[in-house]
Scaffold this active site. Sequence first.
Site, short mmCIF file in Angstrom:
data_model
loop_
_atom_site.label_atom_id
_atom_site.label_comp_id
_atom_site.label_asym_id
_atom_site.label_seq_id
_atom_site.Cartn_x
_atom_site.Cartn_y
_atom_site.Cartn_z
N HIS A 65 40.91 30.39 34.82
CA HIS A 65 40.57 31.80 35.05
C HIS A 65 40.10 32.46 33.76
CE1 HIS A 65 40.57 35.58 37.21
NE2 HIS A 65 41.08 36.12 36.12
N ARG A 150 37.00 39.48 42.56
CA ARG A 150 38.34 38.96 42.26
C ARG A 150 39.21 40.13 41.84
NH1 ARG A 150 35.11 34.28 39.17
NH2 ARG A 150 35.04 32.76 40.85
N ARG A 194 37.57 39.25 48.00
CA ARG A 194 38.45 38.09 48.18
C ARG A 194 39.89 38.55 48.08
NH1 ARG A 194 38.90 33.39 43.69
NH2 ARG A 194 40.17 35.00 42.71
N GLU A 290 38.24 25.32 50.01
CA GLU A 290 38.71 24.87 48.70
C GLU A 290 39.70 23.73 48.79
OE1 GLU A 290 39.08 28.59 45.93
OE2 GLU A 290 39.54 29.25 47.97
#
Length: 413
Positions: A65, A150, A194, A290
């Site tokens: 991240h 995000r 998201r 994912e």
Amino acid sequence: MQILKGVGAGAGRQSGRVRIIRNLEDACSLEWGEVAVFKKIARDVLPEIKRAAAVIADYGGLTSHAAITLRELGIPCVLGTETATRVLRDGMIVTVDGKTGNIYRGVMDWASRNDIIGVHETATKVMVNLNFPWLAARVAEFADGVGSVRIENMIIETGKHPYLLLNEGKLSGVLESGLEEILEAFHPKPVCFRTLDIPSDELKHLRGSAEPHERNPFLGMRAIKRDLKDNEVLKAEFEALRNLLDSGYSNLELKFPFIRDIPEYVRAVEILDESGIRPHRDLRVGASIETPSVALQIDELLDEGVDFVSLGLSDLTMCSLAADRRSTRVAGIFNLSHPAVLGMVEDVVVACHERGVEVYAAGYAATNYVLVRELVEMGVDAVSTSPDKVLRMRSFIAKVEDSLILRGMGRNS
């Protein structure tokens, strides 16, 4: 003189004075233009990192991240050096090359080159991922939308755990404020929200946290699984969406991350419907692929009526190859282009297109030119890249599409 080598994980080159960052207090005192050096970059220091000229860390990888955030901010970054905190000292002057991963003593002179990149029209949409709402206005003109908002940094910048914000009645307001800034900048282009996806170890330093220890948080209680367990947080996320839709933002979309099995998607949509958002409002809802378990059940997922599918290759690769995406020790086997991964991706693309469902790639894969070429050739409808790559990715995709046209003409002649 080169003194260190790591993984080049962020754009450009910068020189500056070293500051060793041992804790959040050190990060808060970071001065503009210093080179921040960490053992490991915790998510709670990311709001302070934007003052850094460059960032170096002993641990971390391309898809961490921290790397994603630093690329978004355009800050050169080198991770996985293993020894930076031992080799470097406060006050040293170094140059960090975020492309090669090399770190040099002193200020290096580089030949300057002006890259003049036009805005190319492409059949494949070029979108962006956003961690910071204030970046939206800078890139909205050049992108076809936001493939992934995000929300984690919006929460972390408050310094409070999401449960504390929820108990204070502030969680939906924090999300609504950040989302509104992005929606306003991009309107009428689509903006995909998201839902929360943050591993437990990156929540531990926030006020109000009582996170348990997990040996591998990236494979632990995260993403939609966590939101379904503690669905009051999910309901607060939906409250923010409902308020924005009621305000007239028709360009808002929603996707659920890191789904491990189809019933998780089904239950998340049930809670969405219970919140009163649908069917009275027009909201496209999608799923992020994912995990191999969902990629291999793509037909079953499509049967549930998803409006679009997002590909998350970093987590898909981690789960497929059993290689922790944050580990430097197994970085050599973490291969986003592995045939097993790309085979699943192609199957997903084909299945989606047979059902008329749009599919796009988001995350680190959409910043990698080799992977983007593969994805465009597979026929993905869009890629969602980092803000610093939008224009270059447009130019690159335009060339790939031209080559595909010429190749097709060659076959037909």
